[in-house]
Design an enzyme around this catalytic site. Structure first.
Site, short mmCIF file in Angstrom:
data_model
loop_
_atom_site.label_atom_id
_atom_site.label_comp_id
_atom_site.label_asym_id
_atom_site.label_seq_id
_atom_site.Cartn_x
_atom_site.Cartn_y
_atom_site.Cartn_z
N ARG A 73 0.82 -1.33 -0.10
CA ARG A 73 -0.12 0.10 0.04
C ARG A 73 0.89 1.21 -0.15
NH1 ARG A 73 -1.84 0.60 4.46
NH2 ARG A 73 -1.44 -1.13 5.45
N TYR A 201 -1.82 -3.32 -6.50
CA TYR A 201 -1.48 -4.02 -5.39
C TYR A 201 -2.96 -3.96 -4.52
CZ TYR A 201 -0.45 -5.01 -0.49
OH TYR A 201 -0.24 -5.69 0.66
N LYS A 210 -9.51 -2.31 1.91
CA LYS A 210 -9.19 -1.25 2.67
C LYS A 210 -10.03 -0.08 2.40
CE LYS A 210 -6.12 -3.68 4.76
NZ LYS A 210 -6.29 -4.25 5.92
N HIS A 230 -10.52 -2.67 11.74
CA HIS A 230 -9.34 -3.45 10.97
C HIS A 230 -9.33 -4.70 12.16
CE1 HIS A 230 -4.89 -3.29 9.48
NE2 HIS A 230 -5.54 -4.41 8.83
N SER A 252 -1.23 -4.11 10.46
CA SER A 252 -0.70 -5.10 9.22
C SER A 252 0.33 -6.01 9.67
CB SER A 252 -0.42 -4.10 8.03
OG SER A 252 -1.52 -3.16 7.76
N CYS A 254 0.74 -8.28 11.62
CA CYS A 254 1.19 -8.52 13.37
C CYS A 254 0.59 -9.97 13.61
CB CYS A 254 0.58 -7.37 14.03
SG CYS A 254 1.65 -5.90 14.15
N ASP A 277 -9.33 -9.71 8.89
CA ASP A 277 -8.81 -8.49 8.59
C ASP A 277 -9.79 -7.17 8.82
OD1 ASP A 277 -6.59 -6.80 7.60
OD2 ASP A 277 -7.53 -6.47 5.67
N ARG A 374 1.93 -12.19 -0.87
CA ARG A 374 0.75 -12.48 -0.54
C ARG A 374 0.11 -13.70 -1.15
NH1 ARG A 374 -1.93 -8.70 3.51
NH2 ARG A 374 -0.14 -7.06 3.60
C1 OXD Z 1 -3.19 -4.68 5.32
C2 OXD Z 1 -3.64 -5.63 4.91
O1 OXD Z 1 -2.22 -4.19 4.75
O2 OXD Z 1 -4.38 -6.35 5.21
O3 OXD Z 1 -3.40 -4.38 6.36
O4 OXD Z 1 -3.34 -6.06 3.39
MN MN Z 2 -4.97 -5.32 7.31
#
Ligand code: OXD
Ligand code: MN
Length: 589
Positions: A73, A201, A210, A230, A252, A254, A277, A374
């Site tokens: 991002r 992306y 998002k 989130h 993100s 974590c 998410d 990913r």
């Molecule tokens: C983030 C995702 O960046 O979930 O939080 O992709």
């Molecule tokens: Mn996320």
């Protein structure tokens, strides 16, 4: 007579000038056709958009290599265009909506010449849910069309559902020519519109994620009285068979995905996944907080995923029950034609191509898979999928966990005194940065409720909105700060994390059911170590106690850092949060 959706699509086509328009139906058959096009016709530079992987070992899996500048991002290129800068707040980049649209119109003009415009009608949330939103996106790349098929509930029925209404969330997307100077991800909350150009992306291009389910939805939630967050949503089944639902907010990368499908280290406990998410939280008719996951897929970080860290995800990735599974910017085992990443199971393959397709060896000092590589896979493939996943009403939430990556100071777990105190805990969450967003890695950044990059309006007002939602709840969930990432003097993690996090969750469930007490400290309620089930774990008692100690000088410094973060919200910061801050300062002495 054209419907509002048809008119809007015509308008997009008039500007972008595609050769063809294809209305997607989200079917498996259509996905196969799109994959064929992505493998045979469509390219990014010289690279086909999709490459088939070994379907004997990874059924229905495909590799996608992105443009090399397009791997995360791009928060600096992400804007929220409210009528005034003040509404966007210091947490967002802002541009005047008129100026932003003029800029985007120039960049979009003719950007789909020679290409197909895919029209994607989809729901965020189950179509029967009162909390779901109907959405339409246009895009010019099969990768995004197929990914959206995995990540959302895409179907032509959505068009019937919208019918003659103007009430749908719009997303207009083009990869443009991947030029970073012409890349923008712009949000127009007043028009329920996201306009994204120059990137393919996930977080920039799969607009249901998002952009819509967090930035636009947070604005809708503020207006309509709910929260877009989130967060993981999961059920935990105890040895008696009772399932309790919780949410958990983490920045993100974590470990949200690992948590959402954790394999319990304690016998008798089992986790059921609803989402990894995003959570939409509404006050239910009974005054409890109900959560739905608006998504239908995982867009997870590949490196580190293995049978040891997340066996259920490995099974999900190989299940291939629904839709293709996509791997983006992972490395390739050239002998087996299999995806590979650092931390994958087994030995390092002999011949590896890195995420850009270049020959790679472990001696070269680089990573083979991109740190933010990913997988995109349907939630319906998960062996841990909750039976309640498709429940239109969502699930009632008993506890909300919030945390970040903090190697020092923040206890393993701490309960807020009440909802408002929980909002204050959430407001000051900080985390050491990861690879999910472009920029430095390892700096402490404040990330309230893990929403800093995703809250679509002034975060000061967002804290106020959280307080207001709390006031509407007859039975508010308890709020917890958690931190799996404390290190010892040698820099080693003290807490084992992963499947052992169930031990912390068990304490939280025990608290919810009134089975254990807690110790009051100036910062919150912490466990009596004896109440944590540590059976089978070897952590020295002094280290365990360290995980809950209140380091007053450390907290004084923390308070200064919290103050300087919160002060930027000026008058938008609710008085209640200021009082809680002063209270903490007083208690710390
Ligand atoms: C983030 C995702 O960046 O979930 O939080 O992709
Ligand atoms: Mn996320």
């Amino acid at each position: 007579m054209a419907t509002p959706v048809e008119k809007w699509v015509e308008e997009q086509a008039r500007l972008a000038k595609p050769d063809k328009i294809h209305w997607c139906d989200g079917s498996e058959e259509e996905a196969r056709t799109l994959m064929e096009i992505g493998m045979k016709q469509e390219k990014i530079g010289e690279t086909p958009v999709f490459q088939e992987l070994n379907h004997k070992t990874w059924p229905n899996a495909y590799l996608h290599r992105s443009h090399p500048t397009d791997v995360a991002r791009t928060e600096q290129l992400t804007f929220v265009c409210h009528p005034t800068k003040d509404q966007a707040g210091p947490n967002n980049n802002w541009m005047d909506p008129k100026e932003a649209k003029e800029k985007l119109a120039t960049l979009t003009d003719g950007c789909m010449k020679g290409k197909t415009m895919y029209v994607l009608p989809y729901m965020m949330g189950h179509p029967d849910s009162p909390y779901a939103k109907s959405c339409v996106q246009v895009t010019d790349i099969t990768y995004v069309a197929v990914s959206m098929g995995i990540m959302t509930r895409m179907s032509k029925n959505v068009l019937d559902k919208i019918g003659n209404s103007e009430n749908f969330v719009k997303g207009t997307h083009s990869v443009g020519d991947f030029d970073t100077n012409k890349r923008f991800i712009m949000h127009f909350p007043q028009d329920s519109l996201v306009w994204s150009i120059g990137s393919g992306y996930g977080g920039n291009a799969l607009l249901g994620k998002k952009c819509i389910s967090l930035r636009i939805a947070s604005c809708l939630g503020q207006k309509e009285g709910w929260l877009a967050e989130h967060m993981v949503v999961m059920g935990i089944q105890d040895p008696q068979g009772k399932i309790t639902y919780i949410c958990a907010a983490f920045p993100s990368a974590c470990g949200k995905t690992n948590l959402a499908m954790l394999e319990s280290a304690l016998p008798g406990y089992k986790v059921w996944t609803i989402g990894d998410d995003i959570a939409w939280l509404n006050v239910g008719p009974d005054g409890r907080l109900y959560a739905i996951n608006p998504e239908a897929g995982f867009f997870g970080v590949a490196p580190g995923t293995s049978l040891k860290t997340n066996p259920n995800m490995v099974h999900t990735l190989k299940a291939a029950k629904v839709y293709p599974t996509l791997f983006t910017n992972v490395a390739l085992d050239l002998d087996k034609n299999e995806p590979w990443w650092e931390g994958a199971d087994g030995a390092v393959p002999k011949r590896v191509a890195d995420w850009q397709g270049k020959p790679w060896t472990s001696e070269g000092g680089t990573k083979a898979a991109h740190a933010n590589s990913r997988f995109t896979v349907s939630l319906y493939n998960a062996p841990t999928l909750s039976q309640e996943f498709d429940n239109p009403r969502g699930v009632p939430i008993s506890a909300i966990l919030m945390g970040g990556k903090r190697t020092q100071l923040i206890p393993l777990v701490m309960e807020a005194f009440d909802w408002a105190h929980g909002v204050f805990l959430g407001a000051r969450i900080g985390s050491e940065t990861t690879a999910a967003a472009a920029g430095h890695i390892g700096h402490l950044r404040r990330d309230p409720m893990a929403m800093l990059p995703f809250c679509g309006y002034n975060m000061g007002d967002y804290f106020g909105h959280w307080l207001n939602v709390g006031k509407k709840l007859k039975h508010p969930p308890k709020i917890y700060s958690v931190n799996w990432f404390r290190t010892d003097d040698d820099g080693r993690f003290i807490w084992p994390g992963f499947g052992d996090n169930i031990r912390v969750i068990k304490w939280i469930l025990d608290r919810a059911n009134g089975r254990v007490g807690a110790k009051e400290t100036p910062i919150g309620l912490v466990p009596n170590v004896a109440d944590l089930d540590l059976s089978g774990l070897k952590i020295a008692k002094d280290k365990m106690e360290k995980l809950f100690e209140v380091d007053r000088p450390g907290w004084q410094t923390e308070l200064q850092s919290i103050d300087s973060f919160l002060s930027q919200f000026g008058d938008h910061l609710p008085a209640e949060i200021r009082c809680l801050r002063d209270d903490l300062a007083k208690k710390l002495g």
